[in-house]
Scaffold this motif. Structure first.
Motif, PDB file in Angstrom:
ATOM      1  N   ARG A  22     -45.931  36.658 -26.376  1.00  0.00           N
ATOM      2  CA  ARG A  22     -46.833  36.975 -27.170  1.00  0.00           C
ATOM      3  C   ARG A  22     -46.333  38.507 -28.018  1.00  0.00           C
ATOM      4  O   ARG A  22     -47.602  38.767 -29.234  1.00  0.00           O
ATOM      5  CB  ARG A  22     -47.975  37.225 -26.487  1.00  0.00           C
ATOM      6  CG  ARG A  22     -48.333  36.487 -25.343  1.00  0.00           C
ATOM      7  CD  ARG A  22     -49.682  36.327 -24.698  1.00  0.00           C
ATOM      8  NE  ARG A  22     -50.406  35.010 -23.726  1.00  0.00           N
ATOM      9  CZ  ARG A  22     -50.889  34.289 -23.847  1.00  0.00           C
ATOM     10  NH1 ARG A  22     -51.427  34.679 -26.243  1.00  0.00           N
ATOM     11  NH2 ARG A  22     -51.667  32.913 -23.973  1.00  0.00           N
ATOM     12  N   SER A  27     -46.738  32.807 -32.084  1.00  0.00           N
ATOM     13  CA  SER A  27     -48.350  32.756 -32.861  1.00  0.00           C
ATOM     14  C   SER A  27     -49.461  31.045 -32.222  1.00  0.00           C
ATOM     15  O   SER A  27     -50.045  31.527 -32.655  1.00  0.00           O
ATOM     16  CB  SER A  27     -48.688  34.141 -33.432  1.00  0.00           C
ATOM     17  OG  SER A  27     -48.114  32.801 -34.895  1.00  0.00           O
ATOM     18  N   ASP A  28     -48.546  30.328 -32.113  1.00  0.00           N
ATOM     19  CA  ASP A  28     -48.480  29.027 -32.571  1.00  0.00           C
ATOM     20  C   ASP A  28     -49.331  28.998 -30.922  1.00  0.00           C
ATOM     21  O   ASP A  28     -48.317  28.922 -29.098  1.00  0.00           O
ATOM     22  CB  ASP A  28     -48.025  27.842 -32.681  1.00  0.00           C
ATOM     23  CG  ASP A  28     -48.045  26.193 -32.462  1.00  0.00           C
ATOM     24  OD1 ASP A  28     -49.485  25.847 -31.784  1.00  0.00           O
ATOM     25  OD2 ASP A  28     -47.747  25.813 -34.177  1.00  0.00           O
ATOM     26  N   VAL A  29     -50.618  29.108 -30.423  1.00  0.00           N
ATOM     27  CA  VAL A  29     -51.300  28.522 -29.398  1.00  0.00           C
ATOM     28  C   VAL A  29     -50.722  27.415 -28.443  1.00  0.00           C
ATOM     29  O   VAL A  29     -50.392  27.313 -27.169  1.00  0.00           O
ATOM     30  CB  VAL A  29     -52.854  28.591 -29.467  1.00  0.00           C
ATOM     31  CG1 VAL A  29     -53.431  28.221 -27.519  1.00  0.00           C
ATOM     32  CG2 VAL A  29     -53.726  29.978 -30.420  1.00  0.00           C
ATOM     33  N   ARG A  30     -49.916  26.450 -29.425  1.00  0.00           N
ATOM     34  CA  ARG A  30     -50.066  25.441 -28.108  1.00  0.00           C
ATOM     35  C   ARG A  30     -48.000  25.939 -27.784  1.00  0.00           C
ATOM     36  O   ARG A  30     -47.645  25.026 -26.409  1.00  0.00           O
ATOM     37  CB  ARG A  30     -49.743  24.691 -29.090  1.00  0.00           C
ATOM     38  CG  ARG A  30     -50.839  23.472 -30.075  1.00  0.00           C
ATOM     39  CD  ARG A  30     -50.373  22.440 -31.338  1.00  0.00           C
ATOM     40  NE  ARG A  30     -50.296  23.476 -32.908  1.00  0.00           N
ATOM     41  CZ  ARG A  30     -49.203  22.717 -32.954  1.00  0.00           C
ATOM     42  NH1 ARG A  30     -49.007  21.100 -32.989  1.00  0.00           N
ATOM     43  NH2 ARG A  30     -48.121  23.426 -33.828  1.00  0.00           N
ATOM     44  N   VAL A  32     -46.951  28.615 -26.975  1.00  0.00           N
ATOM     45  CA  VAL A  32     -47.160  29.535 -26.164  1.00  0.00           C
ATOM     46  C   VAL A  32     -48.235  28.485 -24.265  1.00  0.00           C
ATOM     47  O   VAL A  32     -47.747  29.022 -23.303  1.00  0.00           O
ATOM     48  CB  VAL A  32     -48.337  30.568 -26.014  1.00  0.00           C
ATOM     49  CG1 VAL A  32     -48.796  31.910 -24.792  1.00  0.00           C
ATOM     50  CG2 VAL A  32     -47.554  31.515 -27.607  1.00  0.00           C
ATOM     51  N   GLU A  33     -48.702  27.951 -24.610  1.00  0.00           N
ATOM     52  CA  GLU A  33     -49.386  27.019 -23.899  1.00  0.00           C
ATOM     53  C   GLU A  33     -48.206  26.466 -23.144  1.00  0.00           C
ATOM     54  O   GLU A  33     -48.196  26.126 -21.798  1.00  0.00           O
ATOM     55  CB  GLU A  33     -50.867  26.484 -23.670  1.00  0.00           C
ATOM     56  CG  GLU A  33     -51.315  27.094 -24.028  1.00  0.00           C
ATOM     57  CD  GLU A  33     -52.995  26.260 -24.617  1.00  0.00           C
ATOM     58  OE1 GLU A  33     -53.129  24.870 -24.852  1.00  0.00           O
ATOM     59  OE2 GLU A  33     -54.348  27.108 -24.961  1.00  0.00           O
ATOM     60  N   THR A  77     -42.698  27.897 -33.283  1.00  0.00           N
ATOM     61  CA  THR A  77     -43.680  28.158 -34.494  1.00  0.00           C
ATOM     62  C   THR A  77     -43.495  28.200 -35.508  1.00  0.00           C
ATOM     63  O   THR A  77     -44.594  27.412 -36.166  1.00  0.00           O
ATOM     64  CB  THR A  77     -43.983  29.685 -33.814  1.00  0.00           C
ATOM     65  OG1 THR A  77     -44.255  30.116 -32.548  1.00  0.00           O
ATOM     66  CG2 THR A  77     -44.815  30.391 -34.383  1.00  0.00           C
TER      67      THR A  77
END
Length: 220
Positions: A22, A27-30, A32-33, A77
């Motif tokens: 982070r 920055s790609d939420v997918r 990170v998740e 990302t």
């Protein structure tokens, strides 16, 4: 190095996301998740599971190393994976990046040339129905399942062979590490009208993959 307990691994994963991803343009939420959920320690040799979440290159079998979480996260990302994409992963190692890609793309062909690493990937990915693990020289890619929307090279290479670029669809993308005289950088490129070029975007340490040494130029 001992395998971490479930609770310890969960804490290390949380710290990896908070301090490595982070804060560093993942920055790609997918991405990170997926990286927050997947047990990275299950995708590496047992003797190295205790250091699976460190911000460093991870030792693997046969002198190979695996990218740090940050390097892999940045490549994923910048590759801008879409849910409809057909992806070729070069350097599958123990299957971790393939598992992340499986949650983002329609289908993934994960190529690895080290049979012992591929065995780890097969054990760790029994339920990833949209991932096909294949064995062969990394620099040759896997043309029989192409063309691909994205080629992700999870490591650094001296150059990208024409054989790999030929396996991209027109408009397809490559995300990779580039190695030049001992320095590694991350880069992306897009194939357009038969042409291809790379744009570097970050100086980050990468694991150098075998078989991609830059061809020698002729000198008088």
């Amino acid at each position: 190095m001992m395998t971490p307990t479930v609770d310890a691994a969960h804490s290390m994963r949380h710290a990896m996301v908070a301090s490595q991803l982070r804060t560093n343009s993942v920055s790609d939420v997918r991405v990170v998740e997926a990286m927050a959920r997947l047990p990275r320690e299950q995708f590496v040799p047992e003797e190295h599971r205790g250091i699976a979440y460190r911000d460093t290159l991870l030792p693997l079998n046969g002198g190979r190393r695996q990218n740090s979480p940050l390097a892999t996260g940045r490549l994923l990302t910048e590759a801008q994976i879409r849910s409809t994409d057909h992806v070729l992963l070069i350097g599958a190692a123990g299957g971790y990046s393939a598992a992340v890609l499986a949650e983002m793309a329609a289908s993934v062909v994960a190529l690895e040339e080290d049979s012992s690493l591929l065995a780890i990937a097969r054990a760790a990915l029994p339920d990833a129905g949209n991932v096909t693990l294949v064995e062969g020289p990394l620099a040759q890619g896997w043309a029989k399942a192409g063309p691909y929307d994205v080629i992700l090279i999870d490591g650094a290479v001296g150059h990208i062979p024409d054989a790999l670029i030929a396996q991209l669809k027109d408009g397809g993308r490559i995300a990779t590490g580039i190695e030049d005289r001992g320095i590694t950088r991350l880069a992306t490129g897009r194939k357009t009208g038969g042409g291809f070029g790379l744009n570097e975007f970050a100086d980050i340490e990468c694991a150098v993959l075998p078989g991609f040494a830059k061809p020698r130029t002729f000198q008088f």
